[in-house]
Design a protein around this motif. Structure first.
Motif, mmCIF file in Angstrom:
data_model
loop_
_atom_site.group_PDB
_atom_site.id
_atom_site.type_symbol
_atom_site.label_atom_id
_atom_site.label_comp_id
_atom_site.label_asym_id
_atom_site.label_seq_id
_atom_site.Cartn_x
_atom_site.Cartn_y
_atom_site.Cartn_z
ATOM 1 N N SER A 1 13.663 82.380 41.297
ATOM 2 C CA SER A 1 12.988 83.435 42.053
ATOM 3 C C SER A 1 13.740 83.707 43.335
ATOM 4 O O SER A 1 14.303 82.786 43.953
ATOM 5 C CB SER A 1 11.547 83.031 42.393
ATOM 6 O OG SER A 1 10.791 82.752 41.239
ATOM 7 N N LEU A 2 13.735 84.958 43.755
ATOM 8 C CA LEU A 2 14.272 85.350 45.050
ATOM 9 C C LEU A 2 13.132 85.914 45.883
ATOM 10 O O LEU A 2 12.458 86.857 45.466
ATOM 11 C CB LEU A 2 15.381 86.385 44.895
ATOM 12 C CG LEU A 2 16.652 85.911 44.186
ATOM 13 C CD1 LEU A 2 17.647 87.057 44.066
ATOM 14 C CD2 LEU A 2 17.275 84.718 44.898
ATOM 15 N N VAL A 3 12.935 85.315 47.047
ATOM 16 C CA VAL A 3 11.897 85.749 47.981
ATOM 17 C C VAL A 3 12.568 86.462 49.147
ATOM 18 O O VAL A 3 13.512 85.939 49.753
ATOM 19 C CB VAL A 3 11.089 84.543 48.507
ATOM 20 C CG1 VAL A 3 10.081 84.991 49.564
ATOM 21 C CG2 VAL A 3 10.377 83.839 47.358
ATOM 22 N N GLN A 4 12.095 87.648 49.453
ATOM 23 C CA GLN A 4 12.601 88.411 50.600
ATOM 24 C C GLN A 4 11.637 88.228 51.762
ATOM 25 O O GLN A 4 10.423 88.156 51.578
ATOM 26 C CB GLN A 4 12.675 89.893 50.254
ATOM 27 C CG GLN A 4 13.337 90.751 51.326
ATOM 28 C CD GLN A 4 14.842 90.812 51.175
ATOM 29 O OE1 GLN A 4 15.330 91.302 50.175
ATOM 30 N NE2 GLN A 4 15.584 90.333 52.164
ATOM 31 N N THR A 5 12.169 88.149 52.991
ATOM 32 C CA THR A 5 11.319 88.041 54.167
ATOM 33 C C THR A 5 11.376 89.345 54.962
ATOM 34 O O THR A 5 12.243 90.193 54.757
ATOM 35 C CB THR A 5 11.737 86.876 55.075
ATOM 36 O OG1 THR A 5 12.893 87.253 55.844
ATOM 37 C CG2 THR A 5 12.017 85.615 54.279
ATOM 38 N N ALA A 6 10.456 89.458 55.906
ATOM 39 C CA ALA A 6 10.392 90.670 56.726
ATOM 40 C C ALA A 6 11.672 90.874 57.527
ATOM 41 O O ALA A 6 12.054 92.014 57.815
ATOM 42 C CB ALA A 6 9.181 90.603 57.650
#
Length: 486
Positions: free
Chosen positions: A334-339
């Motif tokens: 999984s790839l999680v993007q942050t603000a």
């Protein structure tokens, strides 16, 4: 390292069905295999696996608006100080049965009550309490719901939950509704609507609900955290965490888990079943919920082959496992993007042969740390593309917990002990806990969302803002100052 944050205590029953599975287990989990975990019943704020008619696949999961708050935020709310923390323990299997020793080792902590449907386990736990010089605890072993009586007691401050995953939400909910702070082994819940309910209940009852993520207290993790906050990696760009642990033998061992509850999750979900060990530490490095937040997740999964292949080679004909069809991806990525535009990679693999690894990496504009094995490269300390010695940073950057407890007792290299020590210290001294219900919800959200993303061929799924906008304000977390004992 064995299966550290899940224990089967509440699943065992002598009421066996014809296939060898506990009838209690089958009844409890049958509903979860249907709509509840098909993500179609997650509520209006949840990410759905299937889009409504006329909406492209995956689109329905890209919005996760916060429901109206039912109470004031629990961010920055301290515990009420007390001279003695009175603890009730629910679940006395592999995890709870060992963690009770660490609660008994803490100053100013009393184990008041213990609960498990297996009477032998409550009796063994009660003997440990007495052997530690404390009064005999009350025992609760009259079925699956006896924990409710424990939670109704007036002499308990904190409920510790170490039971199978599908029970965590109900137990945490019951504890808070009865005025108790609660700590839950991971994952905190399995659906987004349940995570929102935990947030709302914590705010409404003014009781903390915490994901007891022991890996956040690992020695390397805490050192990297302090180095990141000191700017040693420059501006942070990316990180990674994982739970890559070959559990095939344990999941098919009838003596390790009481019932097949953990293996059965591989027949229900395709996504990351256990993201917290990897996500929690990296989220801390990046101050997620404390100046940044996780906004979206995209997940991909391999075919599910490992468990079936292991079963073919090791399980005899007629074993109950032959009735199971596995759908859980052998490896999810999984790839999680942050603000702030950062990227966090999460991995989960418990079905194929490989050495244990939580990956645990962090990179920024001035260098990178990678674990398993530990190695570091940051400028200007290192040159010529040669890895440096991470141990050289111990004296300056080791967390005060590791300096004060150089050789902590207990499992997993001491992180279990430090987690319990610090939590009980915060409760005794009236401090703000190192992490809160917003962290619990964020770290657990990849469970349903990774499943939804894989079903939608990797389409991004929105991660709810469980803080309702308060993530923008920087605040302390686990990089704490050593408190003064009164």
């Amino acid at each position: 390292m064995h299966d550290e944050n899940a224990t089967p205590a509440a699943e065992e029953s002598t009421d066996e069905s014809t296939d060898g599975h506990s009838r209690r287990t089958v009844l409890r989990t049958a509903g979860l295999a249907g709509a509840g975990l098909g993500l179609g019943a997650l509520g209006s704020t949840a990410a759905h696996a299937d889009a409504p008619a006329g909406v492209p696949a995956g689109t329905a999961a890209t919005t996760a608006e916060a429901p109206a708050a039912q109470g004031r935020t629990m961010i920055g709310v301290p515990f009420q100080a007390r001279s003695t923390v009175r603890v009730g323990i629910v679940g006395l299997g592999n995890r709870g049965g060992s963690m009770i020793d660490l609660f008994l080792a803490q100053p100013g902590v009393r184990v008041v009550a213990v609960c498990d449907p297996v009477k032998d386990k409550t009796a063994k736990a009660a003997k440990k309490v007495v052997a530690a010089g404390q009064p005999a605890p009350a025992t609760y072993s009259n079925g699956d719901h006896d924990y409710e009586k424990l939670c109704r007691r007036g002499d308990i401050d904190f409920v510790y939950v170490a039971t199978p995953w599908d029970t965590h939400f109900a137990m945490a909910r019951t504890a808070m509704l009865n005025g108790k702070h609660v700590g839950v082994e991971c994952p905190a819940a399995l659906r987004l609507d349940e995570l929102w309910q935990l947030v709302d209940l914590s705010e409404r009852t003014r009781r903390h609900c915490m994901q007891l993520e022991n890996c956040c207290y690992g020695k390397n993790e805490m050192r990297v955290l302090r180095m990141a906050h000191a700017g040693k990696f420059g501006d942070l760009l990316h990180g990674a965490g994982a739970y890559n642990h070959d559990l095939r033998g344990l999941m098919f061992d009838p003596k390790y888990y009481e019932g097949p509850w953990r293996r059965l999750w591989h027949t229900r979900l395709r996504g990351d079943l256990y993201p917290n060990h990897g996500f929690g530490p990296v989220a801390n490095y990046m101050d997620v919920n404390r100046g940044d937040r996780a906004t979206h997740i995209s997940s991909f999964g391999t075919p599910s082959l490992g468990l079936a292949e292991y079963r073919k080679e090791h399980m005899p004909p007629g074993d109950p496992s032959w009735k199971e069809t596995y759908i859980e991806s052998d490896r999810t990525i999984s790839l999680v993007q942050t603000a702030k535009g950062r990227v966090i990679r999460l991995e989960h693999d418990v079905s194929t042969p490989h050495p244990y690894s939580r990956v645990n990496s962090l990179g920024g504009t001035r260098g990178v740390f990678e674990d398993y094995p530990e190695r570091i490269y940051i400028e200007p300390d290192h040159t010529d593309d040669a890895w440096g010695d991470f141990g050289k940073y111990a004296a300056e950057f080791d967390h005060w917990l590791w300096k004060e407890h150089a050789n902590p007792p207990g499992g997993h290299g001491g992180m279990d002990y430090l987690m319990v020590f610090r939590l009980m210290q915060c409760m005794r001294l009236g401090l703000v806990p190192d992490f809160d219900v917003y962290d619990a919800a964020t770290w657990t959200a990849p469970v349903p969302l990774s499943h939804a993303s894989i079903k939608a061929k990797g389409a991004p799924q929105a991660i709810p803002d469980f803080t309702r906008g308060l993530w923008r304000k920087a605040r302390p977390g686990m990089d704490s100052e050593k408190p003064k004992e009164s």
